[in-house]
Design a protein around this motif. Structure first.
Motif, mmCIF file in Angstrom:
data_model
loop_
_atom_site.group_PDB
_atom_site.id
_atom_site.type_symbol
_atom_site.label_atom_id
_atom_site.label_comp_id
_atom_site.label_asym_id
_atom_site.label_seq_id
_atom_site.Cartn_x
_atom_site.Cartn_y
_atom_site.Cartn_z
ATOM 1 N N THR A 99 20.515 48.071 48.432
ATOM 2 C CA THR A 99 20.549 49.519 48.661
ATOM 3 C C THR A 99 21.851 50.174 48.221
ATOM 4 O O THR A 99 21.904 51.381 48.034
ATOM 5 C CB THR A 99 20.332 49.827 50.150
ATOM 6 N N GLN A 100 22.908 49.358 48.045
ATOM 7 C CA GLN A 100 24.207 49.941 47.697
ATOM 8 C C GLN A 100 25.067 48.902 46.998
ATOM 9 O O GLN A 100 25.023 47.716 47.336
ATOM 10 C CB GLN A 100 24.924 50.440 48.964
ATOM 11 N N ILE A 101 25.817 49.345 45.983
ATOM 12 C CA ILE A 101 26.813 48.517 45.310
ATOM 13 C C ILE A 101 28.167 49.163 45.526
ATOM 14 O O ILE A 101 28.356 50.350 45.232
ATOM 15 C CB ILE A 101 26.534 48.389 43.799
ATOM 16 N N ILE A 102 29.123 48.381 46.051
ATOM 17 C CA ILE A 102 30.451 48.905 46.391
ATOM 18 C C ILE A 102 31.489 48.174 45.547
ATOM 19 O O ILE A 102 31.702 46.965 45.735
ATOM 20 C CB ILE A 102 30.757 48.709 47.888
ATOM 21 N N PRO A 103 32.147 48.845 44.621
ATOM 22 C CA PRO A 103 33.144 48.154 43.792
ATOM 23 C C PRO A 103 34.383 47.794 44.592
ATOM 24 O O PRO A 103 34.746 48.490 45.546
ATOM 25 C CB PRO A 103 33.474 49.189 42.708
ATOM 26 N N GLU A 104 35.026 46.689 44.226
ATOM 27 C CA GLU A 104 36.306 46.284 44.827
ATOM 28 C C GLU A 104 37.415 47.031 44.095
ATOM 29 O O GLU A 104 37.602 46.867 42.886
ATOM 30 C CB GLU A 104 36.500 44.783 44.690
ATOM 31 N N THR A 105 38.126 47.875 44.806
ATOM 32 C CA THR A 105 39.172 48.683 44.176
ATOM 33 C C THR A 105 40.574 48.132 44.403
ATOM 34 O O THR A 105 41.497 48.462 43.663
ATOM 35 C CB THR A 105 39.113 50.128 44.693
ATOM 36 N N ARG A 106 40.742 47.278 45.423
ATOM 37 C CA ARG A 106 42.086 46.795 45.755
ATOM 38 C C ARG A 106 42.482 45.586 44.921
ATOM 39 O O ARG A 106 43.630 45.445 44.508
ATOM 40 C CB ARG A 106 42.169 46.437 47.245
ATOM 41 N N VAL A 107 41.539 44.683 44.674
ATOM 42 C CA VAL A 107 41.843 43.449 43.965
ATOM 43 C C VAL A 107 41.127 43.456 42.623
ATOM 44 O O VAL A 107 39.899 43.573 42.567
ATOM 45 C CB VAL A 107 41.403 42.214 44.774
ATOM 46 N N LYS A 108 41.883 43.338 41.540
ATOM 47 C CA LYS A 108 41.327 43.227 40.207
ATOM 48 C C LYS A 108 41.697 41.856 39.646
ATOM 49 O O LYS A 108 42.869 41.468 39.676
ATOM 50 C CB LYS A 108 41.869 44.332 39.303
ATOM 51 N N VAL A 109 40.703 41.131 39.150
ATOM 52 C CA VAL A 109 40.930 39.796 38.607
ATOM 53 C C VAL A 109 41.239 39.935 37.127
ATOM 54 O O VAL A 109 40.419 40.441 36.358
ATOM 55 C CB VAL A 109 39.697 38.893 38.811
ATOM 56 N N THR A 110 42.420 39.477 36.714
ATOM 57 C CA THR A 110 42.870 39.684 35.336
ATOM 58 C C THR A 110 43.142 38.383 34.596
ATOM 59 O O THR A 110 43.559 38.419 33.442
ATOM 60 C CB THR A 110 44.150 40.538 35.320
ATOM 61 N N THR A 111 42.933 37.238 35.226
ATOM 62 C CA THR A 111 43.272 35.969 34.580
ATOM 63 C C THR A 111 42.067 35.379 33.862
ATOM 64 O O THR A 111 40.928 35.742 34.113
ATOM 65 C CB THR A 111 43.765 34.954 35.617
#
Length: 381
Positions: free
Chosen positions: A204-216
């Motif tokens: 019913t809902q997709i919530i993006p993670e805004t605090r942690v971004k995976v860059t490796t």
């Protein structure tokens, strides 16, 4: 111990983790009351007052979970507030209190897990269940086209085009933005096609993670997100992880061409490992929810359970850590760690490598004895 990226994650037992804390009782909490007007109190990487101090201070009002208290020095884990996720702080200075004991604050959470609550125990229960076995058996019988060689010109020309996947025949997103745009309706259809969501349920809902971004990682991009379901049932994860191809432009163009052309069909094999072997692998892997790849465009996506790593903040992927990080409680998962930076590990590097080699040896033995699947199944790798 856990491998360096979640997408290749295999969880294996670690004897040192079991030595850390034999019993998980209710932790003691502290509140930072000192440092007003100067940005908070100093945190050091070691117990010694002469050890290196962290670049950031603990903010006034920060809530700390006690790991150890010795000679007025508090080894803590940050539960709430701003400051280093873990370290050593003084509880008093020249008779003035810097930290005071408090009762466990209501509602404190750490990266989705309640502090002081039960540790998430990852087990093989689902992988050894009838539901997982039946899902994999359905996938074993799925007719999938043979992979055809992809050229640099094909990747360059087609990497921005949508196309049906080889497994489920659905068009799929290959970036975080596309997933959000295609939304819960697409994710519902995808999970149901993969047999990981009941036909009576839906996202019913997709919530993006805004605090942690995976860059490796140079083999693909990664991102975290959460979902909500119409009906939340046991075993359905709300915290998920996705792996996708790098953009074929700018700084990641070279990495994309190397993985999509020089290493092909690496992504197909990685998707098949979760799609086909989840019920037969002798070690815990993150639960598979959806994966697909297009031979025409070389785009792909893998969605799986997010591993509940025990570190409150992302680790030092630049390799600047000084000294060993302190141990975690028993059964708490270390990491994630980055590659080729053994000096940032908590334990002796040999212990990690031996755990990985032993785990690989078990899988090799099972393969040779025919217990990982038939020769026809082995042909998918």
């Amino acid at each position: 111990r856990v491998s360096t990226t979640q997408s290749n994650c295999i969880l294996v037992p670690c004897c040192s983790a079991l030595r850390c804390r034999p019993a998980l009782g209710m932790p003691q909490y502290w509140e930072v009351v000192g440092g007003a007007g100067i940005g908070g109190i100093i945190v050091r990487l070691g117990k010694d007052l002469k050890s290196v101090h962290a670049p950031e201070r603990l903010s006034v009002g920060a809530i700390l979970e006690e790991i150890e208290l010795t000679a007025g020095r508090l080894h803590y884990r940050l539960a709430d507030g701003r400051g280093p996720a873990i370290g050593w702080a003084s509880i008093a200075l020249t008779g003035k209190e810097l930290c005071v004991k408090i009762d466990r604050p209501a509602g404190i959470r750490q990266r989705g897990l309640e502090i002081g609550g039960p540790v998430v125990r990852l087990s093989l229960d689902y992988q050894q269940s009838a539901a997982c076995r039946l899902r994999c058996e359905r996938e074993w019988g799925r007719q999938v086209p043979t992979w055809s060689f992809v050229s640099i010109a094909q990747v360059t020309e087609n990497h921005m085009k949508k196309a049906p996947g080889m497994f489920y025949g659905l068009e799929f997103p290959w970036t975080e933005e596309m997933l959000l745009d295609m939304g819960p309706r697409w994710l519902t259809e995808a999970f149901q096609a993969a047999g990981t969501l009941d036909s009576s349920n839906e996202v019913t809902q997709i919530i993006p993670e805004t605090r942690v971004k995976v860059t490796t990682g140079n083999n693909g991009g990664k991102f975290l997100f959460e979902v909500r379901y119409k009906t939340q049932t046991e075993g359905l994860h709300t915290k998920l992880f996705a792996k996708v191809p790098h953009p074929c432009e700018g700084a990641t163009r070279s990495d994309r061409l190397i993985t999509s052309v020089n290493k092909q069909p690496m992504e197909l094999y990685e998707l098949n490992a979760s799609r086909l072997l989840e019920s037969t692998l002798p070690v815990k892997i993150p639960k598979y929810y959806f994966g697909d790849v297009s031979n025409a465009t070389s785009n792909w996506i893998l969605i799986m359970e997010r591993v509940p790593f025990g570190d409150a903040e992302p680790l030092d992927f630049a390799g600047r850590s000084l000294g060993r990080r302190p141990p975690l409680a028993a059964f708490v998962l270390e990491g994630p760690y980055d590659k080729c930076m053994d000096w940032t590990l908590r334990g002796t590097p040999a212990e990690y490598y031996l755990a990985l080699v032993r785990c690989g040896a078990r899988m090799a033995g099972l393969h040779r004895s025919g217990k990982l699947g038939s020769e026809a199944l082995a042909g998918h790798f």
